[in-house]
Design a protein around this motif. Structure first.
Motif, PDB file in Angstrom:
ATOM      1  N   VAL A  47       0.871  -1.179   0.000  1.00 54.07           N
ATOM      2  CA  VAL A  47       0.000   0.000   0.000  1.00 54.07           C
ATOM      3  C   VAL A  47       0.907   1.227   0.000  1.00 54.07           C
ATOM      4  N   ASN A  48       0.789   2.061  -0.988  1.00 55.42           N
ATOM      5  CA  ASN A  48       1.591   3.288  -1.156  1.00 55.42           C
ATOM      6  C   ASN A  48       3.092   3.067  -0.976  1.00 55.42           C
ATOM      7  N   SER A  49       3.581   1.868  -1.312  1.00 50.74           N
ATOM      8  CA  SER A  49       5.010   1.557  -1.239  1.00 50.74           C
ATOM      9  C   SER A  49       5.639   1.646  -2.626  1.00 50.74           C
ATOM     10  N   ALA A  50       6.978   1.681  -2.661  1.00 48.88           N
ATOM     11  CA  ALA A  50       7.685   1.592  -3.935  1.00 48.88           C
ATOM     12  C   ALA A  50       7.827   0.112  -4.308  1.00 48.88           C
ATOM     13  N   GLU A  51       8.212  -0.148  -5.548  1.00 45.99           N
ATOM     14  CA  GLU A  51       8.328  -1.533  -6.000  1.00 45.99           C
ATOM     15  C   GLU A  51       9.369  -2.314  -5.204  1.00 45.99           C
ATOM     16  N   ASP A  52      10.414  -1.619  -4.750  1.00 49.44           N
ATOM     17  CA  ASP A  52      11.499  -2.313  -4.046  1.00 49.44           C
ATOM     18  C   ASP A  52      11.438  -2.137  -2.528  1.00 49.44           C
ATOM     19  N   THR A  53      10.332  -1.588  -1.997  1.00 50.19           N
ATOM     20  CA  THR A  53      10.243  -1.380  -0.543  1.00 50.19           C
ATOM     21  C   THR A  53      10.247  -2.706   0.200  1.00 50.19           C
ATOM     22  N   TRP A  54       9.527  -3.691  -0.332  1.00 48.69           N
ATOM     23  CA  TRP A  54       9.394  -5.001   0.309  1.00 48.69           C
ATOM     24  C   TRP A  54       9.906  -6.086  -0.631  1.00 48.69           C
ATOM     25  N   VAL A  55      10.839  -6.894  -0.140  1.00 48.85           N
ATOM     26  CA  VAL A  55      11.403  -7.972  -0.955  1.00 48.85           C
ATOM     27  C   VAL A  55      11.481  -9.251  -0.129  1.00 48.85           C
ATOM     28  N   TRP A  56      10.979 -10.351  -0.688  1.00 54.06           N
ATOM     29  CA  TRP A  56      11.053 -11.657  -0.037  1.00 54.06           C
ATOM     30  C   TRP A  56      12.267 -12.409  -0.573  1.00 54.06           C
ATOM     31  N   ARG A  57      13.118 -12.877   0.348  1.00 57.59           N
ATOM     32  CA  ARG A  57      14.288 -13.675  -0.054  1.00 57.59           C
ATOM     33  C   ARG A  57      14.495 -14.805   0.941  1.00 57.59           C
ATOM     34  N   ASN A  58      14.387 -16.033   0.456  1.00 54.79           N
ATOM     35  CA  ASN A  58      14.676 -17.210   1.279  1.00 54.79           C
ATOM     36  C   ASN A  58      13.945 -17.188   2.621  1.00 54.79           C
ATOM     37  N   GLY A  59      12.670 -16.854   2.576  1.00 54.52           N
ATOM     38  CA  GLY A  59      11.862 -16.860   3.784  1.00 54.52           C
ATOM     39  C   GLY A  59      11.967 -15.622   4.644  1.00 54.52           C
ATOM     40  N   VAL A  60      12.764 -14.644   4.228  1.00 50.33           N
ATOM     41  CA  VAL A  60      12.914 -13.390   4.975  1.00 50.33           C
ATOM     42  C   VAL A  60      12.302 -12.247   4.171  1.00 50.33           C
ATOM     43  N   LEU A  61      11.478 -11.453   4.830  1.00 52.69           N
ATOM     44  CA  LEU A  61      10.870 -10.274   4.216  1.00 52.69           C
ATOM     45  C   LEU A  61      11.697  -9.055   4.612  1.00 52.69           C
ATOM     46  N   SER A  62      12.362  -8.447   3.635  1.00 49.91           N
ATOM     47  CA  SER A  62      13.216  -7.286   3.895  1.00 49.91           C
ATOM     48  C   SER A  62      12.520  -6.012   3.450  1.00 49.91           C
ATOM     49  N   CYS A  63      12.633  -4.986   4.270  1.00 49.53           N
ATOM     50  CA  CYS A  63      12.015  -3.689   3.998  1.00 49.53           C
ATOM     51  C   CYS A  63      13.082  -2.601   4.014  1.00 49.53           C
ATOM     52  N   THR A  64      13.083  -1.750   2.998  1.00 49.89           N
ATOM     53  CA  THR A  64      14.067  -0.670   2.920  1.00 49.89           C
ATOM     54  C   THR A  64      13.758   0.472   3.887  1.00 49.89           C
ATOM     55  N   GLY A  65      12.475   0.588   4.264  1.00 46.73           N
ATOM     56  CA  GLY A  65      12.066   1.699   5.121  1.00 46.73           C
ATOM     57  C   GLY A  65      11.605   2.919   4.350  1.00 46.73           C
ATOM     58  N   GLN A  66      11.698   2.876   3.027  1.00 43.44           N
ATOM     59  CA  GLN A  66      11.323   4.007   2.176  1.00 43.44           C
ATOM     60  C   GLN A  66      10.358   3.557   1.086  1.00 43.44           C
ATOM     61  N   PRO A  67       9.289   4.336   0.863  1.00 40.07           N
ATOM     62  CA  PRO A  67       8.810   5.455   1.679  1.00 40.07           C
ATOM     63  C   PRO A  67       8.042   4.941   2.896  1.00 40.07           C
ATOM     64  N   VAL A  68       7.570   5.883   3.726  1.00 42.59           N
ATOM     65  CA  VAL A  68       6.706   5.509   4.849  1.00 42.59           C
ATOM     66  C   VAL A  68       5.423   4.932   4.270  1.00 42.59           C
ATOM     67  N   SER A  69       5.155   3.676   4.583  1.00 40.80           N
ATOM     68  CA  SER A  69       4.042   2.968   3.958  1.00 40.80           C
ATOM     69  C   SER A  69       3.811   1.660   4.699  1.00 40.80           C
ATOM     70  N   VAL A  70       2.908   0.840   4.186  1.00 40.05           N
ATOM     71  CA  VAL A  70       2.648  -0.457   4.823  1.00 40.05           C
ATOM     72  C   VAL A  70       2.501  -1.553   3.780  1.00 40.05           C
ATOM     73  N   ILE A  75      14.542  -2.988   7.867  1.00 44.97           N
ATOM     74  CA  ILE A  75      14.162  -3.981   8.864  1.00 44.97           C
ATOM     75  C   ILE A  75      13.813  -5.285   8.153  1.00 44.97           C
ATOM     76  N   ASP A  76      14.053  -6.402   8.824  1.00 41.44           N
ATOM     77  CA  ASP A  76      13.711  -7.717   8.291  1.00 41.44           C
ATOM     78  C   ASP A  76      12.648  -8.372   9.162  1.00 41.44           C
ATOM     79  N   PHE A  77      11.786  -9.157   8.523  1.00 39.00           N
ATOM     80  CA  PHE A  77      10.792  -9.978   9.213  1.00 39.00           C
ATOM     81  C   PHE A  77      10.939 -11.424   8.733  1.00 39.00           C
ATOM     82  N   ARG A  78      10.623 -12.363   9.607  1.00 39.97           N
ATOM     83  CA  ARG A  78      10.652 -13.768   9.200  1.00 39.97           C
ATOM     84  C   ARG A  78       9.734 -14.578  10.103  1.00 39.97           C
ATOM     85  N   ASN A  79       9.507 -15.838   9.695  1.00 39.05           N
ATOM     86  CA  ASN A  79       8.696 -16.778  10.488  1.00 39.05           C
ATOM     87  C   ASN A  79       7.342 -16.183  10.885  1.00 39.05           C
ATOM     88  N   LEU A  80       6.656 -15.615   9.905  1.00 43.09           N
ATOM     89  CA  LEU A  80       5.306 -15.082  10.159  1.00 43.09           C
ATOM     90  C   LEU A  80       4.293 -16.225  10.066  1.00 43.09           C
TER      91      LEU A  80
END
Length: 235
Positions: A45-68, A224-229
């Motif tokens: 939602v209101n993110s850039a194409e590269d704001t959220w990336v899934w790699r090998n079970g880890v969700l990585s977020c660049t932090g830009q822009p402020v979004s969800v 920030i990274d997220f995993r094991n959701l």
């Protein structure tokens, strides 16, 4: 008297062990209904194409822009586990429980940076406090160990609160510094949200209104990274 204190100490050890066992049972992933949340369960939602990336079970977020990043579907009663790791000191992020569809729709339509309305489960790096103190800013209104608070909705904080009474403050300091993985267990049932940080219940709120909506992960200025959701829907 010595016998009394010995028995008292043993009782304390037993109760602590019992509490830890209760927590372990509460998040038994072998119980029916648990499932992993994957890339297919979310949409930006209101993110850039590269704001959220899934790699090998880890969700990585660049932090830009402020979004969800929101769930595709809405949830009402559920329990959820996730792990998060800030990659820089003083990182800021969070998770929204029961984010309102109306606020999500407005963000989607505007395409501008911003966050929705809902119950926020704070995800702050411990160095954020030091950053604020160094800048001469007030640091009494928040903690870095799992605040739970309403954003544009209603909630009654549980237990210890912020000075203005709007936030549920954690009972104890549990968060690990940036570079380390932290474990959150969230239980949201019938308008009540409770948070466990690294194995202990620390904060929450009752009388949440609304008590249904999307679940969102925040991009808020720092990687920030997220995993094991995992999530389990409840009656």
């Amino acid at each position: 008297m010595k016998l009394f204190f010995t028995l008292f100490s043993l009782a304390g050890v037993f109760l602590t062990a019992y509490a830890e066992e209760q927590f372990r049972i509460a998040i038994d992933m072998n119980q029916p209904g648990w499932r992993a949340l994957t890339e297919e369960d979310f949409t930006g939602v209101n993110s850039a194409e590269d704001t959220w990336v899934w790699r090998n079970g880890v969700l990585s977020c660049t932090g830009q822009p402020v979004s969800v990043l929101r769930t595709v579907k809405t949830y009402k009663n559920f329990e959820m586990v996730l792990e998060w790791r800030h990659n820089k000191p003083a990182g800021n992020s969070g998770m929204f429980v029961w984010a309102t569809p109306e606020s999500i729709a407005k963000l989607t339509e505007s395409g501008k940076p911003g966050l929705p309305k809902g119950i926020e489960v704070q995800v702050l790096d411990n160095a954020f406090r030091h950053k604020m103190e160094k800048a001469g800013r007030n640091t009494e209104w928040f903690t870095t160990h799992g605040d739970v608070f309403p954003v544009g909705v209603r909630m009654t904080p549980i237990g210890k609160t912020s000075p203005n009474g709007s936030r549920s403050f954690p009972r104890e300091d549990r968060s690990k510094d940036h570079g380390n993985w932290n474990h959150y267990y969230i239980r949201a049932v019938n308008g009540e949200v409770r948070l466990w940080v690294n194995g202990r219940e620390v904060s929450g709120g009752t009388d949440c209104d609304p008590a249904t909506g999307y679940l969102c992960l925040e991009s808020e200025g720092s990687p920030i990274d997220f995993r094991n959701l995992h999530i389990r829907e409840l009656p």
